[in-house]
Design an enzyme around this catalytic site. Structure first.
Site, PDB file in Angstrom:
ATOM      1  CG  LEU A  96      -1.626   1.120   1.350  1.00  0.00           C
ATOM      2  CD1 LEU A  96      -2.722   1.586   0.485  1.00  0.00           C
ATOM      3  CD2 LEU A  96      -2.819   1.236   2.677  1.00  0.00           C
TER       4      LEU A  96
ATOM      5  CB  ILE B 239       6.124   1.969  14.248  1.00  0.00           C
ATOM      6  CG1 ILE B 239       5.455   0.395  13.881  1.00  0.00           C
ATOM      7  CG2 ILE B 239       6.067   2.671  12.994  1.00  0.00           C
ATOM      8  CD1 ILE B 239       4.083   0.409  13.443  1.00  0.00           C
TER       9      ILE B 239
ATOM     10  CB  ALA C 191       0.730  -3.576   9.948  1.00  0.00           C
ATOM     11  CE1 TYR C 192       5.172 -10.823  11.530  1.00  0.00           C
ATOM     12  CE2 TYR C 192       4.003 -11.016  13.544  1.00  0.00           C
ATOM     13  CZ  TYR C 192       4.791 -11.549  12.485  1.00  0.00           C
ATOM     14  OH  TYR C 192       5.645 -12.734  12.489  1.00  0.00           O
TER      15      TYR C 192
ATOM     16  CB  THR D 297      -7.166  -5.412   8.990  1.00  0.00           C
ATOM     17  OG1 THR D 297      -7.582  -6.907   8.423  1.00  0.00           O
ATOM     18  CG2 THR D 297      -7.096  -5.885  10.480  1.00  0.00           C
ATOM     19  CG  ASP D 298     -10.763  -7.851   5.953  1.00  0.00           C
ATOM     20  OD1 ASP D 298      -9.757  -7.674   6.304  1.00  0.00           O
ATOM     21  OD2 ASP D 298     -11.326  -8.866   5.108  1.00  0.00           O
TER      22      ASP D 298
ATOM     23  CE1 TYR E  83      -2.585  -8.048  10.363  1.00  0.00           C
ATOM     24  CE2 TYR E  83      -4.729  -8.545   9.770  1.00  0.00           C
ATOM     25  CZ  TYR E  83      -3.467  -7.898   9.584  1.00  0.00           C
ATOM     26  OH  TYR E  83      -3.871  -6.871   8.676  1.00  0.00           O
TER      27      TYR E  83
ATOM     28  CE  LYS F  42      -3.675  -3.503  11.210  1.00  0.00           C
ATOM     29  NZ  LYS F  42      -2.462  -2.644  10.768  1.00  0.00           N
TER      30      LYS F  42
HETATM   31  N1  LIG Z   1      -2.147  -7.173   2.636  1.00  0.00           N
HETATM   32  C1  LIG Z   1      -3.573  -7.151   2.999  1.00  0.00           C
HETATM   33  O1  LIG Z   1      -4.450  -8.074   2.178  1.00  0.00           O
HETATM   34  C2  LIG Z   1      -4.187  -6.131   4.039  1.00  0.00           C
HETATM   35  C3  LIG Z   1      -5.629  -6.367   4.258  1.00  0.00           C
HETATM   36  C4  LIG Z   1      -6.353  -5.419   5.027  1.00  0.00           C
HETATM   37  C5  LIG Z   1      -5.463  -4.480   5.899  1.00  0.00           C
HETATM   38  N2  LIG Z   1      -4.066  -4.390   5.627  1.00  0.00           N
HETATM   39  C6  LIG Z   1      -3.198  -3.469   6.209  1.00  0.00           C
HETATM   40  O2  LIG Z   1      -2.832  -2.545   5.336  1.00  0.00           O
HETATM   41  C7  LIG Z   1      -1.665  -2.217   5.765  1.00  0.00           C
HETATM   42  C8  LIG Z   1      -0.504  -2.225   4.634  1.00  0.00           C
HETATM   43  O3  LIG Z   1      -0.236  -3.657   4.250  1.00  0.00           O
HETATM   44  P1  LIG Z   1       0.464  -4.082   3.022  1.00  0.00           P
HETATM   45  O4  LIG Z   1       0.025  -5.191   2.385  1.00  0.00           O
HETATM   46  O5  LIG Z   1       0.886  -2.963   2.311  1.00  0.00           O
HETATM   47  O6  LIG Z   1       1.623  -4.770   4.085  1.00  0.00           O
HETATM   48  P2  LIG Z   1       3.310  -4.585   3.561  1.00  0.00           P
HETATM   49  O7  LIG Z   1       3.528  -4.657   2.100  1.00  0.00           O
HETATM   50  O8  LIG Z   1       3.829  -5.721   4.483  1.00  0.00           O
HETATM   51  O9  LIG Z   1       3.848  -3.323   4.166  1.00  0.00           O
HETATM   52  C9  LIG Z   1       4.130  -3.324   5.642  1.00  0.00           C
HETATM   53  C10 LIG Z   1       5.169  -2.254   5.787  1.00  0.00           C
HETATM   54  O10 LIG Z   1       5.592  -1.860   7.263  1.00  0.00           O
HETATM   55  C11 LIG Z   1       6.981  -1.935   7.274  1.00  0.00           C
HETATM   56  N3  LIG Z   1       6.990  -2.456   8.726  1.00  0.00           N
HETATM   57  C12 LIG Z   1       6.719  -3.682   9.126  1.00  0.00           C
HETATM   58  N4  LIG Z   1       7.017  -3.561  10.340  1.00  0.00           N
HETATM   59  C13 LIG Z   1       7.572  -2.136  10.829  1.00  0.00           C
HETATM   60  C14 LIG Z   1       7.900  -1.672  12.086  1.00  0.00           C
HETATM   61  N5  LIG Z   1       7.983  -2.354  13.351  1.00  0.00           N
HETATM   62  N6  LIG Z   1       8.435  -0.435  12.006  1.00  0.00           N
HETATM   63  C15 LIG Z   1       8.396   0.152  10.733  1.00  0.00           C
HETATM   64  N7  LIG Z   1       7.954  -0.391   9.650  1.00  0.00           N
HETATM   65  C16 LIG Z   1       7.349  -1.697   9.633  1.00  0.00           C
HETATM   66  C17 LIG Z   1       7.416  -3.127   6.350  1.00  0.00           C
HETATM   67  O11 LIG Z   1       8.657  -3.094   5.933  1.00  0.00           O
HETATM   68  P3  LIG Z   1       9.757  -4.582   6.123  1.00  0.00           P
HETATM   69  O12 LIG Z   1       8.890  -5.546   5.159  1.00  0.00           O
HETATM   70  O13 LIG Z   1      11.036  -4.069   5.600  1.00  0.00           O
HETATM   71  O14 LIG Z   1       9.657  -5.005   7.561  1.00  0.00           O
HETATM   72  C18 LIG Z   1       6.520  -2.680   5.280  1.00  0.00           C
HETATM   73  O15 LIG Z   1       7.337  -1.986   4.588  1.00  0.00           O
HETATM   74  C19 LIG Z   1      -1.278  -2.849   7.159  1.00  0.00           C
HETATM   75  O16 LIG Z   1      -1.419  -1.902   7.935  1.00  0.00           O
HETATM   76  C20 LIG Z   1      -2.105  -3.921   7.072  1.00  0.00           C
HETATM   77  O17 LIG Z   1      -2.528  -4.404   8.174  1.00  0.00           O
HETATM   78  C21 LIG Z   1      -3.469  -5.244   4.693  1.00  0.00           C
END
Ligand SMILES: NC(=O)c1ccc[n+]([C@@H]2O[C@H](COP(=O)([O-])OP(=O)(O)OC[C@H]3O[C@@H](n4cnc5c(N)ncnc54)[C@H](OP(=O)(O)O)[C@@H]3O)[C@@H](O)[C@H]2O)c1
Length: 299
Positions: free
Chosen positions: A12, A35, A58-59, A99-100, A136, A140
């Site tokens: 994102l 963070i 996020a994790y 998240t959902d 998770y 969240k």
């Molecule tokens: N993916 C889905 O389907 C989905 C659905 C609903 C909601 N969401 C939410 O949408 C958001 C973005 O998701 P995404 O799919 O874009 O995930 P993503 O590609 O894994 O991006 C998360 C980013 O956060 C960084 N990060 C992780 N832990 C961190 C920490 N402790 N401090 C600083 N940076 C950190 C990661 O860096 P590194 O990889 O280098 O650690 C990565 O760049 C999240 O909040 C997630 O909960 C996602």
């Protein structure tokens, strides 16, 4: 206007940085900020003094959160707390991504299979009470609660089933890419058909967020592409778009056990956007077609 994006190289975050190119943008990756560490957050934000902070970090490994509960709460709950505290001190607006999966617990109005009869899954509005099923989801939701209590100028954005060209760095890709890869190498795919949600294309979500941050419409927003499907239906549509003929077999969640429990229905209603006359987010099918083109997948 100065805007910080955390998780800037994530799925994102990458599209948010594109959508916000007209702002004075400060993209922060995990190597720039931790963070879950209050000092890191305060130091980095204090150095840049942004007007707006968008926290996508996020994790996100849903199954791993079950065995790494402390990490999940440290990043997703305390991390959100740290960001909210620092944001409030600077008087900045905070956009926090959720998240959902905060839904789906007791009281879920599920309909066993939306394919089997006339029943439709009941979509959740921002005014429904979240009850998460997984670590998770719980972590969240705890993050959301910190943001709500600590930083009044907040937009909490709940979304679902993200797909974007960068792929989730935390998950090593996204569901669509996984399905295409498996379909190219396997005889058949077995995909869950009793979990229904709204897939969401990250550029569409990023565009909506860019629109909201100019407003003072604080609160919780559900933002997904329109329409709903199961993972099975998403896989079928993805394969169809690129002309892959690999058979896709629908299975139940019980036949495909995973560490984390997932909601049968996590469809989000973009109700807040609709009340404001701002819900013009297109269908997930249209978005998926654009994704395939952007990603260079050919039929
Ligand atoms: N993916 C889905 O389907 C989905 C659905 C609903 C909601 N969401 C939410 O949408 C958001 C973005 O998701 P995404 O799919 O874009 O995930 P993503 O590609 O894994 O991006 C998360 C980013 O956060 C960084 N990060 C992780 N832990 C961190 C920490 N402790 N401090 C600083 N940076 C950190 C990661 O860096 P590194 O990889 O280098 O650690 C990565 O760049 C999240 O909040 C997630 O909960 C996602």
């Amino acid at each position: 206007m100065k805007v910080i994006v955390t998780g800037a190289n994530g799925q994102l975050g990458t599209d948010l940085c594109k959508a916000l190119h007209h702002f004075d943008l400060i993209p922060l990756t995990h190597s720039d900020i931790e963070i879950s560490d209050m000092n890191s957050v305060k130091q980095v934000f204090g150095r840049h003094r942004p007007d707006i902070i968008i926290n996508t970090a996020a994790y996100v490994r849903v199954d791993d959160c079950e065995t790494e509960q402390d990490k999940a709460f440290r990043v997703n709950a305390l991390g959100a707390r740290n960001v909210a505290v620092a944001c409030q001190e600077l008087g900045a607006k905070l956009v926090h991504i959720s998240t959902d999966y905060v839904f789906g617990g007791v009281g879920e109005t599920l309909v066993v299979s939306h394919k089997s009869g006339g029943d439709k899954p009941h979509p959740y509005t921002e005014f429904d009470i979240p009850i998460p099923l997984s670590v998770y989801g719980k972590s969240k939701l705890a993050g959301e609660n910190f943001v709500r209590h600590l930083c009044p100028k907040h937009f909490i954005i709940r979304t679902s089933g993200l797909f974007g060209v960068a792929g989730a760095s935390g998950k090593g890709g996204n569901f669509v890419e996984t399905m295409l890869k498996l379909a190219r190498h396997g005889d058949e795919l077995r995909v869950v058909n009793d979990q229904v949600f709204s897939p969401t294309y990250t550029p569409d979500l990023a565009k909506k967020i860019a629109q909201l941050i100019d407003t003072e419409y604080y609160g919780i927003f559900h933002i997904t592409n329109s329409g709903t499907c199961s993972w099975y239906e998403l896989a079928v549509e993805a394969l169809k778009l690129v002309g892959l003929k690999t058979p896709v077999i629908p299975v139940t969640s019980a036949e495909y056990p995973q560490k984390a429990m997932r909601p049968h229905n996590s469809v989000l209603d973009n109700y807040h956007l609709r009340l404001l006359g701002l819900n013009d987010v297109r269908s997930w099918q249209e978005a998926l077609r654009d994704y395939m083109i952007e990603k260079g997948h050919k039929a």
